[in-house]
Scaffold this active site. Sequence first.
Site, PDB file in Angstrom:
ATOM      1  N   ARG A   1      -1.149  -8.703  13.395  1.00  0.00           N
ATOM      2  CA  ARG A   1      -1.768  -7.875  12.482  1.00  0.00           C
ATOM      3  C   ARG A   1      -2.351  -8.617  11.169  1.00  0.00           C
ATOM      4  O   ARG A   1      -3.380  -7.936  10.640  1.00  0.00           O
ATOM      5  CB  ARG A   1      -0.465  -7.233  11.865  1.00  0.00           C
ATOM      6  CG  ARG A   1       0.198  -6.235  12.796  1.00  0.00           C
ATOM      7  CD  ARG A   1       1.917  -5.912  12.435  1.00  0.00           C
ATOM      8  NE  ARG A   1       1.643  -5.104  11.240  1.00  0.00           N
ATOM      9  CZ  ARG A   1       2.714  -5.038  10.276  1.00  0.00           C
ATOM     10  NH1 ARG A   1       4.031  -5.426  10.590  1.00  0.00           N
ATOM     11  NH2 ARG A   1       2.747  -4.196   9.475  1.00  0.00           N
TER      12      ARG A   1
ATOM     13  N   ARG B   1      11.618  -8.126   5.333  1.00  0.00           N
ATOM     14  CA  ARG B   1      11.562  -6.409   5.615  1.00  0.00           C
ATOM     15  C   ARG B   1      12.076  -6.445   7.256  1.00  0.00           C
ATOM     16  O   ARG B   1      12.621  -5.521   7.487  1.00  0.00           O
ATOM     17  CB  ARG B   1      10.120  -5.743   5.591  1.00  0.00           C
ATOM     18  CG  ARG B   1       9.991  -4.353   5.841  1.00  0.00           C
ATOM     19  CD  ARG B   1       8.932  -3.793   5.464  1.00  0.00           C
ATOM     20  NE  ARG B   1       7.978  -4.102   6.352  1.00  0.00           N
ATOM     21  CZ  ARG B   1       6.676  -3.537   6.219  1.00  0.00           C
ATOM     22  NH1 ARG B   1       6.083  -2.843   4.971  1.00  0.00           N
ATOM     23  NH2 ARG B   1       5.599  -3.685   7.154  1.00  0.00           N
TER      24      ARG B   1
ATOM     25  N   LYS C   1       0.917  -1.196   0.013  1.00  0.00           N
ATOM     26  CA  LYS C   1      -0.138   0.069   0.131  1.00  0.00           C
ATOM     27  C   LYS C   1       0.761   1.282  -0.059  1.00  0.00           C
ATOM     28  O   LYS C   1       0.864   2.269  -0.829  1.00  0.00           O
ATOM     29  CB  LYS C   1      -0.979  -0.016   1.344  1.00  0.00           C
ATOM     30  CG  LYS C   1      -1.993  -1.100   1.286  1.00  0.00           C
ATOM     31  CD  LYS C   1      -2.780  -0.987   2.499  1.00  0.00           C
ATOM     32  CE  LYS C   1      -2.174  -0.946   3.785  1.00  0.00           C
ATOM     33  NZ  LYS C   1      -1.643  -2.283   4.309  1.00  0.00           N
TER      34      LYS C   1
ATOM     35  N   ARG D   1      -9.314   1.334   8.662  1.00  0.00           N
ATOM     36  CA  ARG D   1      -9.163  -0.169   8.934  1.00  0.00           C
ATOM     37  C   ARG D   1     -10.267  -0.739   9.588  1.00  0.00           C
ATOM     38  O   ARG D   1     -10.105  -2.027  10.061  1.00  0.00           O
ATOM     39  CB  ARG D   1      -7.931  -0.232   9.953  1.00  0.00           C
ATOM     40  CG  ARG D   1      -6.180  -0.594   9.085  1.00  0.00           C
ATOM     41  CD  ARG D   1      -5.655  -0.351  10.398  1.00  0.00           C
ATOM     42  NE  ARG D   1      -4.387  -1.305   9.843  1.00  0.00           N
ATOM     43  CZ  ARG D   1      -3.199  -0.812   9.530  1.00  0.00           C
ATOM     44  NH1 ARG D   1      -3.170   0.428   9.144  1.00  0.00           N
ATOM     45  NH2 ARG D   1      -2.124  -1.556   9.261  1.00  0.00           N
TER      46      ARG D   1
ATOM     47  N   ARG E   1      11.746  -3.337  11.963  1.00  0.00           N
ATOM     48  CA  ARG E   1      10.803  -2.527  12.421  1.00  0.00           C
ATOM     49  C   ARG E   1      10.048  -3.726  13.781  1.00  0.00           C
ATOM     50  O   ARG E   1       9.662  -4.820  13.115  1.00  0.00           O
ATOM     51  CB  ARG E   1       9.559  -2.441  11.471  1.00  0.00           C
ATOM     52  CG  ARG E   1       8.774  -1.085  11.507  1.00  0.00           C
ATOM     53  CD  ARG E   1       8.197  -0.767  10.146  1.00  0.00           C
ATOM     54  NE  ARG E   1       6.698  -1.366  10.567  1.00  0.00           N
ATOM     55  CZ  ARG E   1       5.805  -1.102   9.822  1.00  0.00           C
ATOM     56  NH1 ARG E   1       5.862  -0.462   8.548  1.00  0.00           N
ATOM     57  NH2 ARG E   1       4.343  -1.411  10.076  1.00  0.00           N
TER      58      ARG E   1
END
Length: 191
Positions: free
Chosen positions: A144, A127, A13, A88, A133
């Site tokens: 998530r 990632r 996104k 969301r 992260r």
Amino acid sequence: MNIVMFGPPAAGKGTQAKKLVSKHSLLQLSTGDMLRQARASGTELGGKVSGIMDRGELVSDEIVISLIEEQISSNKDNRGFIFDGFPRTVAQAEALDALMGLYDSQIDVVVSLKVDDSSLINRITKRFKEEGRADDNPESFKVRLNAYNTQTASLLPYYLSQRKLHEVDGMLSINEVSVLINEALKNKNKE
Ligand code: AMP
């Protein structure tokens, strides 16, 4: 034109939103970036959301709606917005419709990026190694993904019934996805 970029975490996104920003001079509004910014600057809000974010849960509707409200009202004269990671929940989508209505505006198109779960997990593992992260760790990512499936995916029928939903194959390359999104936007403009 106001666009919502929709899809599970790591669907691309943010990457696609950035490409649209440069092509169409729109303003990208990413609630994830705003919340990370609040954490980095050590604000009260940042402190309040840090645990929730690291666990991979959703922060409250009230918090993210007020962040978006602030941005829309202070950028009224902008050519349009790309919402990235917002809404969301159905409550957020309803609030967004109401907010846009206040400025005689509306969401024009919702681009839904479809990526299968195993590819999402591969992308996130990569990632996490590259960027570290906290909420990309495997445990948080599971939460998530679950938040997406239980709280966010119910927005698909919401936008489908508004005839705004455009599904795009998010498994293709970044450039191929971008071409498909731009075709969907062109078609929307012709309607
Ligand atoms: P993102 O970068 O969009 O994946 O967002 C990172 C984290 O910020 C999410 O896992 C949530 O904890 C929080 N967050 C971002 N946007 C929202 C939203 N619209 N509603 C609730 N929580 C959000």
